[in-house]
Design a protein around this motif. Structure first.
Motif, PDB file in Angstrom:
ATOM      1  N   ASN A  86      44.848  52.030  57.854  1.00 20.89           N
ATOM      2  CA  ASN A  86      44.869  51.505  56.562  1.00 20.89           C
ATOM      3  C   ASN A  86      46.298  50.681  56.446  1.00 20.89           C
ATOM      4  N   GLY A  87      47.133  51.238  57.236  1.00 19.76           N
ATOM      5  CA  GLY A  87      48.416  50.278  56.898  1.00 19.76           C
ATOM      6  C   GLY A  87      48.260  48.838  57.216  1.00 19.76           C
ATOM      7  N   ALA A  88      47.155  48.423  58.034  1.00 23.52           N
ATOM      8  CA  ALA A  88      46.947  47.007  58.425  1.00 23.52           C
ATOM      9  C   ALA A  88      46.133  46.384  57.108  1.00 23.52           C
ATOM     10  N   LYS A  90      49.412  34.404  48.090  1.00 21.94           N
ATOM     11  CA  LYS A  90      48.481  34.849  49.328  1.00 21.94           C
ATOM     12  C   LYS A  90      48.612  36.027  49.589  1.00 21.94           C
ATOM     13  N   GLY A  91      49.554  36.711  49.388  1.00 18.57           N
ATOM     14  CA  GLY A  91      49.940  38.090  49.872  1.00 18.57           C
ATOM     15  C   GLY A  91      51.474  38.278  49.780  1.00 18.57           C
ATOM     16  N   THR A  92      51.887  39.612  50.452  1.00 23.13           N
ATOM     17  CA  THR A  92      53.208  39.873  50.389  1.00 23.13           C
ATOM     18  C   THR A  92      54.030  38.691  51.180  1.00 23.13           C
ATOM     19  N   THR A  93      53.574  38.249  52.379  1.00 22.86           N
ATOM     20  CA  THR A  93      54.298  37.459  53.280  1.00 22.86           C
ATOM     21  C   THR A  93      54.460  36.160  52.393  1.00 22.86           C
ATOM     22  N   GLU A 137      62.502  46.616  58.394  1.00 24.31           N
ATOM     23  CA  GLU A 137      61.766  45.756  57.841  1.00 24.31           C
ATOM     24  C   GLU A 137      60.591  45.239  58.534  1.00 24.31           C
ATOM     25  N   HIS A 138      59.406  44.963  58.163  1.00 23.70           N
ATOM     26  CA  HIS A 138      58.293  44.030  58.518  1.00 23.70           C
ATOM     27  C   HIS A 138      58.810  42.689  59.027  1.00 23.70           C
ATOM     28  N   HIS A 139      58.389  42.100  59.846  1.00 24.50           N
ATOM     29  CA  HIS A 139      58.759  40.649  60.362  1.00 24.50           C
ATOM     30  C   HIS A 139      58.776  39.716  59.072  1.00 24.50           C
ATOM     31  N   SER A 140      57.888  39.905  58.311  1.00 22.51           N
ATOM     32  CA  SER A 140      57.826  39.030  56.962  1.00 22.51           C
ATOM     33  C   SER A 140      58.849  39.449  55.891  1.00 22.51           C
ATOM     34  N   ASN A 141      59.567  40.391  56.273  1.00 19.05           N
ATOM     35  CA  ASN A 141      60.829  40.479  55.292  1.00 19.05           C
ATOM     36  C   ASN A 141      62.081  40.204  56.083  1.00 19.05           C
ATOM     37  N   HIS A 168      59.920  48.968  50.204  1.00 22.44           N
ATOM     38  CA  HIS A 168      59.756  50.272  49.441  1.00 22.44           C
ATOM     39  C   HIS A 168      59.298  51.401  50.568  1.00 22.44           C
ATOM     40  N   ILE A 169      58.224  50.988  51.476  1.00 20.46           N
ATOM     41  CA  ILE A 169      57.862  52.181  52.272  1.00 20.46           C
ATOM     42  C   ILE A 169      57.718  51.373  53.637  1.00 20.46           C
ATOM     43  N   SER A 170      58.238  51.832  54.976  1.00 20.99           N
ATOM     44  CA  SER A 170      58.074  51.356  56.249  1.00 20.99           C
ATOM     45  C   SER A 170      56.778  51.341  56.784  1.00 20.99           C
ATOM     46  N   ASN A 171      56.237  50.270  56.923  1.00 24.31           N
ATOM     47  CA  ASN A 171      54.802  50.202  57.602  1.00 24.31           C
ATOM     48  C   ASN A 171      54.709  51.025  58.984  1.00 24.31           C
ATOM     49  N   THR A 172      55.646  51.082  59.715  1.00 21.40           N
ATOM     50  CA  THR A 172      55.872  51.934  60.830  1.00 21.40           C
ATOM     51  C   THR A 172      56.161  53.341  60.888  1.00 21.40           C
ATOM     52  N   ILE A 185      61.778  43.997  46.299  1.00 19.08           N
ATOM     53  CA  ILE A 185      61.277  45.074  47.139  1.00 19.08           C
ATOM     54  C   ILE A 185      59.909  44.668  47.602  1.00 19.08           C
ATOM     55  N   ASP A 186      59.898  44.726  48.857  1.00 13.70           N
ATOM     56  CA  ASP A 186      58.342  44.789  49.547  1.00 13.70           C
ATOM     57  C   ASP A 186      57.559  45.923  49.384  1.00 13.70           C
ATOM     58  N   GLY A 187      56.628  45.804  48.427  1.00 12.70           N
ATOM     59  CA  GLY A 187      55.997  47.020  48.126  1.00 12.70           C
ATOM     60  C   GLY A 187      54.560  47.090  48.753  1.00 12.70           C
ATOM     61  N   HIS A 205      45.012  43.476  49.927  1.00 18.03           N
ATOM     62  CA  HIS A 205      44.166  43.791  50.934  1.00 18.03           C
ATOM     63  C   HIS A 205      44.343  45.055  51.224  1.00 18.03           C
ATOM     64  N   LYS A 206      45.600  45.676  51.100  1.00 22.71           N
ATOM     65  CA  LYS A 206      46.160  46.754  51.694  1.00 22.71           C
ATOM     66  C   LYS A 206      45.856  47.950  50.483  1.00 22.71           C
ATOM     67  N   LEU A 207      45.400  47.468  49.278  1.00 19.15           N
ATOM     68  CA  LEU A 207      45.044  48.278  48.183  1.00 19.15           C
ATOM     69  C   LEU A 207      43.752  48.102  47.751  1.00 19.15           C
TER      70      LEU A 207
HETATM   71  N1  PLP Z   1      55.390  44.154  54.279  1.00 14.74           N
HETATM   72  C1  PLP Z   1      55.091  45.366  55.058  1.00 14.74           C
HETATM   73  C2  PLP Z   1      55.847  46.456  54.860  1.00 14.74           C
HETATM   74  C3  PLP Z   1      53.866  45.180  55.704  1.00 14.74           C
HETATM   75  O1  PLP Z   1      53.515  46.385  56.152  1.00 14.74           O
HETATM   76  C4  PLP Z   1      53.122  43.988  55.894  1.00 14.74           C
HETATM   77  C5  PLP Z   1      51.706  43.917  56.243  1.00 14.74           C
HETATM   78  O2  PLP Z   1      51.550  45.000  57.120  1.00 14.74           O
HETATM   79  C6  PLP Z   1      53.514  43.142  54.938  1.00 14.74           C
HETATM   80  C7  PLP Z   1      54.846  43.068  54.415  1.00 14.74           C
HETATM   81  C8  PLP Z   1      52.892  41.548  54.907  1.00 14.74           C
HETATM   82  O3  PLP Z   1      51.726  41.771  54.457  1.00 14.74           O
HETATM   83  P1  PLP Z   1      50.743  40.643  54.310  1.00 14.74           P
HETATM   84  O4  PLP Z   1      50.185  40.265  55.856  1.00 14.74           O
HETATM   85  O5  PLP Z   1      49.610  40.931  53.892  1.00 14.74           O
HETATM   86  O6  PLP Z   1      51.541  39.262  53.676  1.00 14.74           O
END
Ligand code: PLP
Length: 404
Positions: A28-30, A91-94, A120-124, A170-174, A197-199, A223-225
């Motif tokens: 679900n994290g994905a 389009k999303g968080t990224t 951080e996620h690579h997108s942050n 806000h929360i680490s995806n890993t 804040i990356d939520g 999509h994560k919601l």
């Molecule tokens: N930030 C975190 C913490 C994430 O877990 C993710 C996606 O796994 C993203 C950013 C990027 O989200 P998206 O791929 O929906 O843009």
């Protein structure tokens, strides 16, 4: 108390078989699965409401615009933003983070500093590296402690009058760590820095309140919601968004266009160039309604119980190590077993119908910190059950025996 049977019934995919077994969806994290209401909203939009937004005087264009704007209000209420025009559809968080990082390229100069963290996620990470390359600013990184929490003392040391922006998950995806963002925002504000804040991993799990939080920017993906892919939001405070340069140019984001000079539209349209993902935005509302219908605090409580149970059970497996043991943690368990490769574990449990994620989870710096190539990750959602955790634990034990 949530009625799990009733909730699960709303997700058609949960009753399918995978490799001859009942699906156990622990990825679900994905992305989360979608309830009937979200699928129906998207389909109904195309069947009965489809038209382009904000542009026409005809009936369907008005209807599509109303539906589109209703979602903005729903999200405003969901996160308690002061104004609906502080919600930008992306389009999303990224995409949301890139809008801000791209704008900051022209707001920052040499000597300015941006602070992110090691979790951080690579997108942050990457958008800020690009921003620094082009603006001459410097990127600083809050290190991680061994339990997967941020080194807050070091954060204090990194902050200075040169800090212009702090961007933190806000929360680490890993690791599942819930970062102390209230404290982070307070400290950043004390030196005059803005905060993003990356939520992405928070919005479907815990309550978010923009007016009490005081973040300048907040973002998440639908999509994560329980919502559709390809849509998300960037929240920004009105005055901060007004100062941020426009991102993409095109239709919808302009006031007047001429070859002499083009002027831009006000919020939120300034950041919404081109035809948006209208169907996705319309269905986004159904996803938010799904969450608010259950109650975010009920969801949080259920997931907390699942996390406690799953953590106790996985730790009974000899040789298993969990990465991320913060006290304040979301329902994410990253683990490895002895020297076994997480990919092999993921492949074997998949044969038993269980979806877990393996790899670096777009957080390579965390892997470097723990000196591992990757982990296997269980990430839970509201429709998951203790029975599914039992099935998963059994499968992991089997995988361990097969691989040892
Ligand atoms: N930030 C975190 C913490 C994430 O877990 C993710 C996606 O796994 C993203 C950013 C990027 O989200 P998206 O791929 O929906 O843009």
């Amino acid at each position: 108390m949530l009625d799990l049977k009733q909730i699960r019934k709303q997700f058609p995919i949960l009753s399918r078989k995978v490799n001859g077994h009942d699906l156990v969806y622990f990825d679900n994290g994905a992305t989360t699965q979608k309830p009937d209401s979200v699928i129906a909203a998207e389909s109904n939009y195309y069947q009965n409401e489809n038209s382009n937004v904000h542009r026409g005087v005809h009936f369907l264009s008005g209807l599509a615009t109303d539906k589109f704007e209703e979602t903005r209000i729903t999200i405003q209420n969901f996160i308690n933003a002061k104004h609906s025009h502080e919600i930008i559809f992306t389009k999303g968080t990224t995409d949301s983070i890139n809008i801000v990082a791209s704008g900051y390229r022209s707001l920052l100069n040499k000597g300015d500093e941006i602070i992110i963290s090691e979790l951080e996620h690579h997108s942050n990470i990457v958008p800020w590296q690009m921003c620094c390359e082009q603006s001459g600013a410097t990127l600083k990184v809050i290190p991680l402690l061994d339990n997967g929490t941020l080194d807050m003392a070091e954060f204090g040391n990194l902050l200075s009058k040169n800090t212009k922006l702090v961007s933190i998950a806000h929360i680490s995806n890993t690791l599942g760590t819930i970062n102390p963002i209230e404290k982070i925002i307070e400290k950043a504000k004390a030196v005059g820095a803005k905060v993003l804040i990356d939520g992405a991993q928070a919005a479907s799990h815990i309550s978010i309140n923009m007016q009490s939080l005081d973040a300048d920017f907040y973002c998440f993906s639908a999509h994560k919601l329980y919502g559709p892919t390809g849509v998300g939001i960037l929240y920004g405070k009105e005055d901060v968004l007004n100062e941020l340069p426009a991102y993409q140019g095109g239709g919808e984001m302009i006031k007047e266009v001429s070859f002499k000079k083009t002027t831009y539209a006000g919020l939120p349209h300034k950041f919404e160039a081109g035809t948006p993902n209208i169907a996705g935005v319309v269905a986004f509302k159904a996803a938010i309604n799904f969450i608010t219908g259950l109650g975010i605090n009920n969801i949080a409580k259920h997931e907390e119980e699942l996390l406690k149970y799953a953590t106790e059970e996985v730790l009974k497996i000899e040789g298993l190590r969990i990465y991320g043991t913060a006290k304040n943690k979301s329902a994410i368990i990253s683990f490895n077993i002895n020297e076994l490769h997480p990919y092999d574990i993921g492949m074997i449990v998949d044969k038993m119908g269980i979806a877990v994620r393996t790899g670096h989870h777009c957080t390579q710096p965390i892997m470097d910190k723990f000196n591992i190539p990757g982990t296997a990750r269980i990430s839970l959602a509201v429709y998951n059950t203790k029975d599914e955790i039992d099935i998963c634990i059994k499968a992991i034990k089997k995988a361990k025996i097969m691989l040892s």
